[in-house]
Enzyme design. Structure first.
Site, mmCIF file in Angstrom:
data_model
loop_
_atom_site.group_PDB
_atom_site.id
_atom_site.type_symbol
_atom_site.label_atom_id
_atom_site.label_comp_id
_atom_site.label_asym_id
_atom_site.label_seq_id
_atom_site.Cartn_x
_atom_site.Cartn_y
_atom_site.Cartn_z
ATOM 1 N N ALA A 156 45.049 16.832 85.114
ATOM 2 C CA ALA A 156 44.674 17.125 86.428
ATOM 3 C C ALA A 156 45.130 18.251 87.070
ATOM 4 C CB ALA A 156 46.100 15.704 86.979
ATOM 5 N N GLY A 157 44.322 18.273 88.272
ATOM 6 C CA GLY A 157 44.376 19.617 89.023
ATOM 7 C C GLY A 157 43.274 20.486 88.998
ATOM 8 N N ASN A 207 50.823 28.007 91.687
ATOM 9 C CA ASN A 207 50.005 27.434 92.791
ATOM 10 C C ASN A 207 51.215 26.538 93.623
ATOM 11 O OD1 ASN A 207 49.438 24.164 93.070
ATOM 12 N ND2 ASN A 207 50.117 24.714 90.653
ATOM 13 N N ARG A 208 50.647 26.344 94.908
ATOM 14 C CA ARG A 208 51.337 25.662 95.705
ATOM 15 C C ARG A 208 50.541 24.729 96.783
ATOM 16 N NH1 ARG A 208 53.326 30.708 97.775
ATOM 17 N NH2 ARG A 208 52.113 31.521 99.609
ATOM 18 N N PHE A 239 49.101 18.889 96.811
ATOM 19 C CA PHE A 239 48.100 17.594 96.778
ATOM 20 C C PHE A 239 46.954 17.772 97.842
ATOM 21 C CE2 PHE A 239 51.401 14.470 94.843
ATOM 22 C CZ PHE A 239 51.283 15.271 93.780
ATOM 23 N N SER A 272 55.144 17.015 90.808
ATOM 24 C CA SER A 272 54.570 18.323 91.597
ATOM 25 C C SER A 272 55.971 18.809 92.409
ATOM 26 C CB SER A 272 53.533 17.910 92.277
ATOM 27 O OG SER A 272 53.198 19.077 93.195
ATOM 28 N N ASN A 303 55.492 20.827 94.743
ATOM 29 C CA ASN A 303 54.899 21.201 96.092
ATOM 30 C C ASN A 303 54.751 20.112 97.309
ATOM 31 O OD1 ASN A 303 54.312 23.828 95.090
ATOM 32 N ND2 ASN A 303 52.679 22.955 93.898
ATOM 33 N N THR A 304 55.364 18.825 96.840
ATOM 34 C CA THR A 304 55.360 17.906 97.929
ATOM 35 C C THR A 304 56.789 17.517 98.126
ATOM 36 O OG1 THR A 304 53.183 16.903 97.335
ATOM 37 C CG2 THR A 304 54.580 15.498 98.393
ATOM 38 N N LYS A 353 54.124 11.299 85.046
ATOM 39 C CA LYS A 353 54.025 12.718 84.586
ATOM 40 C C LYS A 353 55.511 13.159 85.336
ATOM 41 C CE LYS A 353 51.173 16.734 84.958
ATOM 42 N NZ LYS A 353 49.995 17.444 84.987
ATOM 43 N N SER A 381 54.186 18.539 80.389
ATOM 44 C CA SER A 381 54.806 18.500 81.733
ATOM 45 C C SER A 381 54.052 19.074 82.633
ATOM 46 C CB SER A 381 56.377 19.193 81.736
ATOM 47 O OG SER A 381 56.198 20.570 81.493
ATOM 48 N N ASN A 382 54.579 18.977 84.146
ATOM 49 C CA ASN A 382 53.898 19.497 85.125
ATOM 50 C C ASN A 382 54.241 20.920 85.051
ATOM 51 O OD1 ASN A 382 52.647 20.043 87.665
ATOM 52 N ND2 ASN A 382 53.069 17.680 88.057
ATOM 53 N N GLY A 435 50.681 27.706 82.607
ATOM 54 C CA GLY A 435 50.274 28.887 81.469
ATOM 55 C C GLY A 435 51.191 29.198 80.509
ATOM 56 N N GLY A 485 51.081 25.554 79.080
ATOM 57 C CA GLY A 485 50.838 26.820 78.127
ATOM 58 C C GLY A 485 49.755 26.611 77.071
#
Length: 425
Positions: free
Chosen positions: A106-107, A155-156, A159, A242, A244-245, A284, A312-313, A336, A365
């Site tokens: 996802a993403g 990344n940030r 969502f 995530s 970022n939330t 996740k 994982s995330n 990565g 990764g």
């Protein structure tokens, strides 16, 4: 026109036009070539030729390059895999047959714009999302940063999503098209042939659900996603990892997770399903978890008979060598190559804690067939990648599958299923 498309048009530089021209040129050239050449050789050539386009993507802004890649896949400007996967890669999970265990995380396709094109590139499965109930822009730009020399990205995004209504319309249209093709086919496929694919076509489709940033009732958001999107999904994912939330990762706590999963499972199970039954439900998780956190998640997963976990995330840590990069201080989740060891160690821990009873998707990764093989031997039933695709392009997909098949054969495994968790046997 949506905001992202409008922004893309405003920023469409000479480099962007050059890149689109190159993609169209490949498609036109390929069409002329395929009529006179062996299909398998042509297919290999077309995937290989995409490596010529990668340097052009590297010259573009990271988020703009991402949007352009999604549009290219949505409009067919990507190679289509015509060669069958090595039989050793096939496996069955949740009663669904996967042609191979390599999936797109996802993403990438957050809004289900390019499902057909992405599955057509040869992934065994594609996961769209995260999808939020209401549309939201996500965090301010810039919000994607390349750490190119380390094969990593920070990344940030937060969502950014067009919302479940838009995504449901797209998936509904794709689902209808699929059904029409099956009905109108001159040669009626057998039941086993139909089951080789999923609800979106030749591969399996996962739908990753998120919550809105301002929502005070996370469970209600996930339940709404289930009610609206589960009919189009071969499996569903509750994304609570995530970074970022705000507050999202707190849902990984034992009590919070147990309450959340119960509500989402109940929402799914109360719906009417055909004989195939409801889609499997996965969670996740983050790689930044303590041993106690992992034990709690495993206990909940086993007690509630969760169908799977994705491990994982992205990570909020900065594993070496990414920690020395000038952009390492940027806020957000890192993905990565530097994430590989951390996420794989968490995968091993969770495989042991769940006693191999729950299918695990190894993510984080993966950039080669050897990486995928290590994930599988560490307990992963399926494997996902994303950042490596951003750097390697479509040519990476057949290469990873070939490398994985070679390693399985080298070590005497007759199927990928036999290699799952092999490091613990």
């Amino acid at each position: 026109m949506d905001a992202a498309a409008a922004a893309a048009r405003r920023h469409f530089s000479g480099k962007g036009r050059l890149l689109t021209g190159a993609l169209i040129g490949l498609a036109i050239g390929g069409g002329a070539y395929v009529s006179t050449a062996d299909e398998a050789k042509f297919c290999g050539w077309l995937f290989k030729s995409t490596e010529l386009v990668n340097p052009l993507f590297a010259m573009l802004d990271a988020e703009f390059a991402h949007r352009l890649a999604v549009k290219a896949a949505a409009h067919g400007f990507v190679p289509r895999e015509k060669r069958p996967d090595p039989p050793v890669l096939g496996l069955e999970v949740w009663g669904r047959k996967f042609a191979n265990p390599i999936g797109l995380a996802a993403g990438f396709d957050k809004n289900a714009e390019a499902v057909e094109g992405l599955l057509g590139m040869g992934f065994g499965f594609v996961e769209v999302g995260s999808v939020t109930p209401l549309p939201q822009e996500g965090n301010p730009k810039p919000r994607i940063f390349r750490l190119r020399e380390h094969g990593a990205v920070i990344n940030r995004c937060g969502f950014n999503s067009e919302g479940i209504v838009v995504v449901a319309k797209r998936l509904g249209a794709q689902h209808g098209k699929r059904k029409m093709e099956e009905t109108s086919s001159s040669t009626s496929p057998s039941t086993s042939d139909i089951k080789q694919g999923g609800k979106a076509g030749p591969g399996i489709l996962g739908v990753n659900l998120g919550k809105n940033k301002t929502s005070e009732d996370a469970a209600a958001d996930y339940v709404q996603g289930v009610h609206t999107l589960s009919q189009y999904a071969d499996y569903l994912v509750i994304n609570i990892s995530s970074p970022n939330t705000p507050g999202l990762r707190k849902l990984q706590g034992r009590k919070q997770l147990k309450d959340l999963v119960k509500k989402v499972q109940a929402a799914r199970d109360e719906m009417q399903w055909a004989e195939d039954g409801p889609p499997p439900l996965l969670v996740k998780i983050a790689p930044d978890l303590s041993k106690q956190d992992l034990e709690d998640i495993a206990a909940v997963a086993l007690a509630l008979r969760l169908d799977g976990l994705i491990i994982s995330n992205t990570t909020v840590s900065r594993p070496p060598p990414a920690d020395t990069h000038p952009l390492a201080q940027e806020t957000g989740g890192l993905s990565g190559k530097p994430l590989f060891d951390l996420s794989t160690n968490i995968l091993r821990e969770m495989y042991i804690l769940t006693r191999g009873k729950i299918p695990l998707i190894g993510c984080g990764g993966v950039s080669s067939g050897e990486d995928a093989y290590k994930k599988i031997r560490s307990g992963a039933t399926l494997v996902q990648l994303y950042t490596a695709l951003a750097y390697g392009g479509p040519a990476l997909i057949p290469r990873i599958k070939a490398e994985l098949a070679e390693r399985l054969d080298r070590d005497g495994f007759k199927s990928v299923q036999e290699a799952i968790g092999a490091d613990f046997r």
